[in-house]
Every structure is written in structure tokens, then in C-alpha cells.
Design an enzyme around this catalytic site. Sequence first.
Site, PDB file in Angstrom:
ATOM      1  N   LYS A 170      -6.728   7.274   9.600  1.00  0.00           N
ATOM      2  CA  LYS A 170      -6.372   5.944   9.077  1.00  0.00           C
ATOM      3  C   LYS A 170      -6.827   4.842  10.039  1.00  0.00           C
ATOM      4  O   LYS A 170      -7.079   5.098  11.215  1.00  0.00           O
ATOM      5  CB  LYS A 170      -4.859   5.844   8.862  1.00  0.00           C
ATOM      6  CG  LYS A 170      -4.299   6.890   7.926  1.00  0.00           C
ATOM      7  CD  LYS A 170      -4.934   6.842   6.553  1.00  0.00           C
ATOM      8  CE  LYS A 170      -4.274   7.825   5.605  1.00  0.00           C
ATOM      9  NZ  LYS A 170      -5.062   8.058   4.401  1.00  0.00           N
TER      10      LYS A 170
HETATM   11  C1  LIG Z   1      -3.405   6.198  -0.650  1.00  0.00           C
HETATM   12  C2  LIG Z   1      -2.659   7.257   0.100  1.00  0.00           C
HETATM   13  N1  LIG Z   1      -1.367   7.474  -0.191  1.00  0.00           N
HETATM   14  C3  LIG Z   1      -0.633   8.388   0.462  1.00  0.00           C
HETATM   15  C4  LIG Z   1      -1.179   9.138   1.471  1.00  0.00           C
HETATM   16  C5  LIG Z   1      -0.345  10.193   2.124  1.00  0.00           C
HETATM   17  O1  LIG Z   1      -0.236  10.037   3.504  1.00  0.00           O
HETATM   18  P1  LIG Z   1       0.001  11.322   4.430  1.00  0.00           P
HETATM   19  O2  LIG Z   1      -1.277  12.094   4.456  1.00  0.00           O
HETATM   20  O3  LIG Z   1       0.354  10.744   5.759  1.00  0.00           O
HETATM   21  O4  LIG Z   1       1.118  12.091   3.829  1.00  0.00           O
HETATM   22  C6  LIG Z   1      -2.512   8.940   1.837  1.00  0.00           C
HETATM   23  C7  LIG Z   1      -3.095   9.665   2.956  1.00  0.00           C
HETATM   24  O5  LIG Z   1      -3.951  10.341   3.117  1.00  0.00           O
HETATM   25  C8  LIG Z   1      -3.287   7.990   1.117  1.00  0.00           C
HETATM   26  O6  LIG Z   1      -4.567   7.760   1.407  1.00  0.00           O
END
Ligand SMILES: Cc1ncc(COP(=O)(O)O)c(C=O)c1O
Length: 349
Positions: A170
Site C-alpha cells: 500500500k
Molecule cells: C480496496 C481494498 N479493500 C480491502 C482490502 C483488504 O485489505 P487487507 O489486505 O489488509 O485485508 C484491500 C487490500 O488489499 C483493498 O485493496
Amino acid sequence: MEVDRAIANTVSSPHYILGPAVESFEADFAAYLGVKHCVGVASGTDALALTLRGMGIGAGDEVITTALTFSGTAQAILHCGARPRFVDIDPISRCIDPAAVEAGITSRTAAIIPVHLFGHPANMLRLMDIAGHHGLAVLEDCAQAHGASIDGRMLGGFGHASAFSFYPTKNLGGIGDSGAIVTNDDLLAARLRSLRHYGMKDSQRISSTMGFNSRMDELQAAILSVLLPHLDAGNIERRALADEYRRELAGLDLLLPPDDPGAVYHQFAIAYKDRDRLAHLLQSEMGIGTSVHYHPLLNHHPAFKDAIVDQLPHSEWLSPRLLSLPIQPEVAAGNAGIIAESIDKAIKP
Ligand SMILES: Cc1ncc(COP(=O)(O)O)c(C=O)c1O
């Protein structure tokens, strides 16, 4: 160096989970975004799922979102027992279309999750207007939008609550999984602090509700605190690379992402009719790695077979065409011109 020091300090500290480093990062991130509360959790998906639960959303409720996103967005809806309703995107911003949201509202709709896809702001003013009119909660999915803004106002501060991911790739990422919820709602913040910690109040060992073990750890928090002051500079570099791509790719037979001054380009996704062939040529002949985000759309994933799916003509058109070019400053700096030239060569008849 600074990150190494933060890691060493954490390893030798007496706190590994929910300690002073988490508290300090929560305060810094809330201040950066101009919101009252930040609650650190174990991932972006948990940030979304816990918030829906904290908002009291569950079985029998519908939550409107986009099918052009990472699975985690809609997994969170399943986790709280609600039903996703996928509505179409605006073809320019590629984010959820407010008109489609309004058309998809039923008596069971409880919330809207707009995703600021690829770091581009969704139309939050219009969405908040619609939500206010229908009494719906808005949970911004800011997993790809750290530092993005609308007219100088940070994303994350528009909705009733907002979820961030700090997955390593990110714009602000740690060296493992973590996430956070930000909100101006005192009651929701207190509920989320309890939900992330077995339904307990911080200082007690009594669970008053069903909760989770979903806490940010000290190591991620310490690293994120070091990286947060560099977030804006990283986003400026991403914007400069996006501008360079935009200049170099102008006039080619492909679609570019919108030129939004508040975007932070988590991805720079072009749309091209023969996407897979272009990706193959770039990799095999020029050694340029690209990625596909997001295909197939979530409504085609077996996990979401019970979702309600509205007409998605723009999403269905775009999904097989999108190709994300390298935009991470560590990879793309100094290379955007060469990459653009390679694309030019690959798609010229
Ligand atoms: C748009 C979006 N929502 C939710 C997530 C979920 O985050 P995490 O991977 O930290 O659970 C991501 C991550 O990759 C994402 O890009």
C-alpha cells in the site's frame, strides 16, 4: 535506518500487541487525516468487517458496493452476515456510480461501501448526500487511498467511518498485515476498540459482547509511524510518474486513468482492448511486469454467488481491459518513459 531502529526498539520493549507504539500511531494517523479516532486492527478486511458489525449491520441487511475491487471489500460484508449488492461504476472515475447506488437502494439497504479504487476519490459529496437522504451508513474503503483528497479534504473523513489497509504494497504499508478504522463517532470508536479485543473493554478481562482478536501489533505500528511522515512525498512521486505516463501515452489507442489532482495512484491502470496480449509482450520481450486489477469482477467469484447483482455494463466492459503499469516509486522512477515507449511499440500495428 529509521525503520531498523523502530524494529530494534520494539523487539527490546515489553509490549508487542496494543502498546504505546499503536497508541502513538493511532494518534498520528488520526491527526494526519483530521479525524477524531483511529483504531488499529489486524488488516484492512478486518477494519471493514469490524466496522460493519460495530454499526450494527448483519443478517437481513444489504450493503451496496462495487464489483470492481479487491475481494476483501465484499468479504467483509459476508462476515457480518449481510448481503452485498453490486452496482455499477462511473466509467471515468472507475469508482461506484452514485446514480447506480441510488437506484439500488431498497428497504433492506443499511450501508454503502465506496472504494477509492487505485487511489482515485469516489464522488463522496454526492454519496453522502444520498446516504443522508436515505438514512444509510457510509464506510469508505480507503485501502488504496492513503493521503488522497477531494478539494484538499482528506479521504477517510467523509464517511461515517473509513477503513485502511497497511498491507506492504500500500502507499503506506508495513512489513506484515495491519489495518485501521478512522471515525469521528465516539461511540463507534469505543465499540471498535472492544470488538478488536474479544469484546472486552481495554482494561477489563470481561467480554461484554462477541468480539475478535484483531489487533494491530507494535512492530507494524512502530514502522508505520516512521513511514507516515514520508507518505505525502511518496504520493507526490506517484503523481509525477502518473503525469509522465500521461504525457508519454497520450494519443495511443488506450484509456488513461482520470487526471484527478486529489488522486494518489496506488495503481496506474490503463484500459486496452487486447490487455492480455499487451501484458504478455511487455513481460516476454521487454521484461516489464504489469498486474491485472480486477478481473474477474467479484460477482463472478463463487464466494459472492448469493450477492444481488445490478446491471454492471461499465464494470464488465472495463474489467477485462484494465492493466496496471508499474507506479511504485522504487520500481518506476526513471523508467516511466521507457515503459511508455515499450507500450507504444507493442500496440502499434
Ligand atoms: C480496496 C481494498 N479493500 C480491502 C482490502 C483488504 O485489505 P487487507 O489486505 O489488509 O485485508 C484491500 C487490500 O488489499 C483493498 O485493496
